[in-house]
Each structure stands twice: as C-alpha cells, then as structure tokens.
Design a protein around this motif. Structure first.
Motif, PDB file in Angstrom:
ATOM      1  N   GLU A 162      30.930  -2.367 -15.650  1.00  8.84           N
ATOM      2  CA  GLU A 162      31.464  -2.508 -14.299  1.00  8.84           C
ATOM      3  C   GLU A 162      32.561  -3.566 -14.252  1.00  8.84           C
ATOM      4  OE1 GLU A 162      29.649  -3.874 -10.082  1.00  8.84           O
ATOM      5  OE2 GLU A 162      28.547  -2.278 -11.109  1.00  8.84           O
ATOM      6  N   ALA A 163      32.398  -4.642 -15.011  1.00  7.34           N
ATOM      7  CA  ALA A 163      33.408  -5.706 -15.021  1.00  7.34           C
ATOM      8  C   ALA A 163      34.733  -5.213 -15.598  1.00  7.34           C
ATOM      9  CB  ALA A 163      32.901  -6.905 -15.818  1.00  7.34           C
ATOM     10  N   VAL A 164      34.682  -4.489 -16.696  1.00  5.30           N
ATOM     11  CA  VAL A 164      35.899  -3.974 -17.329  1.00  5.30           C
ATOM     12  C   VAL A 164      36.579  -2.968 -16.404  1.00  5.30           C
ATOM     13  CG1 VAL A 164      36.765  -2.521 -19.214  1.00  5.30           C
ATOM     14  CG2 VAL A 164      35.204  -4.417 -19.701  1.00  5.30           C
ATOM     15  N   VAL A 165      35.816  -2.022 -15.897  1.00 11.45           N
ATOM     16  CA  VAL A 165      36.396  -0.995 -15.033  1.00 11.45           C
ATOM     17  C   VAL A 165      36.934  -1.630 -13.747  1.00 11.45           C
ATOM     18  CG1 VAL A 165      35.882   1.089 -13.705  1.00 11.45           C
ATOM     19  CG2 VAL A 165      35.065   0.877 -16.055  1.00 11.45           C
ATOM     20  N   GLU A 170      41.608  -3.110 -10.370  1.00 14.63           N
ATOM     21  CA  GLU A 170      42.440  -4.095  -9.669  1.00 14.63           C
ATOM     22  C   GLU A 170      43.874  -4.073 -10.183  1.00 14.63           C
ATOM     23  OE1 GLU A 170      40.632  -7.962  -9.884  1.00 14.63           O
ATOM     24  OE2 GLU A 170      38.798  -7.247  -8.901  1.00 14.63           O
ATOM     25  N   ARG A 171      44.037  -3.994 -11.497  1.00 11.28           N
ATOM     26  CA  ARG A 171      45.376  -3.978 -12.079  1.00 11.28           C
ATOM     27  C   ARG A 171      46.128  -2.702 -11.716  1.00 11.28           C
ATOM     28  NH1 ARG A 171      46.969  -8.276 -15.142  1.00 11.28           N
ATOM     29  NH2 ARG A 171      48.875  -7.245 -14.504  1.00 11.28           N
ATOM     30  N   LEU A 172      45.413  -1.575 -11.665  1.00 11.86           N
ATOM     31  CA  LEU A 172      46.056  -0.327 -11.249  1.00 11.86           C
ATOM     32  C   LEU A 172      46.533  -0.435  -9.804  1.00 11.86           C
ATOM     33  CD1 LEU A 172      43.700   2.365 -12.831  1.00 11.86           C
ATOM     34  CD2 LEU A 172      46.014   1.790 -13.553  1.00 11.86           C
ATOM     35  N   GLN A 173      45.740  -1.080  -8.955  1.00 13.63           N
ATOM     36  CA  GLN A 173      46.124  -1.274  -7.554  1.00 13.63           C
ATOM     37  C   GLN A 173      47.393  -2.127  -7.450  1.00 13.63           C
ATOM     38  OE1 GLN A 173      44.194   1.216  -6.466  1.00 13.63           O
ATOM     39  NE2 GLN A 173      43.900   0.092  -4.590  1.00 13.63           N
ATOM     40  N   GLU A 174      47.603  -2.993  -8.422  1.00 20.09           N
ATOM     41  CA  GLU A 174      48.793  -3.848  -8.453  1.00 20.09           C
ATOM     42  C   GLU A 174      49.982  -3.155  -9.115  1.00 20.09           C
ATOM     43  OE1 GLU A 174      47.533  -7.432 -10.407  1.00 20.09           O
ATOM     44  OE2 GLU A 174      46.026  -7.854  -8.863  1.00 20.09           O
TER      45      GLU A 174
END
Length: 188
Positions: A162-165, A170-174
């Motif tokens: 869950e932490a990795v995904v 979050e990075r994809l959202q950015e």
C-alpha cells in the motif's frame, strides 16, 4: 436429489467478456464514478478464486505451489494460466525490486468507452489485487498506471504494498511517470 451448495460448486465458471462489459455499463449508468468500488470488489473475489485455481492448475502439471517457483518462472506460468483461462495476454515484470508491473493485452475486461472517455479496468484492478495478494498471503494494492490510450486492449498495473502504490499514485497525480516514482523509491 439435493441441490449443490456453494462449496460443492467448481471454483470457476465461464463468463463471457460481454457479461463483464454489460456489468460495467450497468453499474456506471446507475452509480457513475462510484461504480469503481463494486467492480473492484467483484474483481477481487474473482482474483482470489483464480489464485486457488492456479494452485490446482500448477499441481496438476506437477509444478507444486506457486510460492516455490522462482519469480521468472512464476510470471511465465501465470501468463500461461490467464491465457488458457480466456483472460488474454499478461506480462509480469518483477525486475524493478520495489513492485511488480503487470501489462495486459487483448484482455477480457477491456472495452472502449463512449464519448472519448479513457477505458478503465476497475474489475481487473480488483482481480489482480485478489490474485497476487492471495498467492503472496499478504495484502497487496493495485493501481492502473497507464490506461490504454494508444493501444486498444493494453493496460499496465502496478502491484505492491500500500505504501509503494500510494507513493506512485501521489506522483501520478502530480504529473510524473510511474517509472520515475518507482526509481525514487529504489533510490535512483
């Protein structure tokens, strides 16, 4: 004659891809974006059943339990299992050391959507979480990281903790790429 109970029934049954597409369309019409949750839940239940079926499939071939296979062999066996069971082609890449990338092609759940909306694979997201989580005997998260905008029938999914995904999401959202986000986690 007594009626079979759910536990007496085979762990899998054939459902046409058109049925998945009709289910998706009906839920989307009724629930809009909220259709993702029941589709993922149904996919998860299917994934757990597929994990059990893959164990049986491997044992019937004299290959033992999936957990005993080296990662490369597991990936090729899982690809053969999904293809043989009518889901389509799968490539499983475990080389990045942080998470597993799964690419599907000609996948049973994939369908184009009307109005130029990108296809979604909520059912498959749940299916992969149930399948890999059951085989790993640990909860795993799945994120669709590349919708099939350029190639019909192709999707990419990230499977990991869950932490990795969550970090990759979050990075994809950015606006970052999944590979960039994974490289950050690897420290490179």
């Amino acid at each position: 004659m007594s009626q079979p109970t759910p536990s007496d029934r085979a762990p899998l049954l054939g459902v046409a891809p058109a049925s998945l597409h009709a289910l998706h369309a009906a839920l989307a019409a009724q629930l809009g974006a909220a259709a993702a949750t029941p589709l993922q839940e149904a996919g998860y239940a299917t994934g757990t059943a597929l994990a059990g079926a893959m164990r049986d499939w491997l044992r019937a071939r004299g290959e033992g339990d999936p957990s005993a296979l080296p990662l490369g062999a597991f990936g090729s066996r899982a690809a053969a299992f999904f293809r043989e069971h009518g889901w389509g082609s799968v490539a499983i890449d475990t080389s990045n050391g942080v998470a597993t990338m799964v690419e599907t092609r000609d996948w049973a759940d994939w369908q184009p959507r009307e109005g130029g909306e990108p296809p979604t694979a909520h059912f498959t997201t749940g299916l992969l979480a149930g399948f890999f989580g059951t085989l790993a005997d640990a909860p795993l998260a799945v994120l669709e990281v590349e919708p099939p905008a350029t190639e019909p029938g192709r999707c990419r999914f990230l499977v990991g903790s869950e932490a990795v995904v969550g970090h990759v999401f979050e990075r994809l959202q950015e606006g970052d790429d999944a590979e960039v986000a994974l490289a950050e986690l690897r420290g490179g």
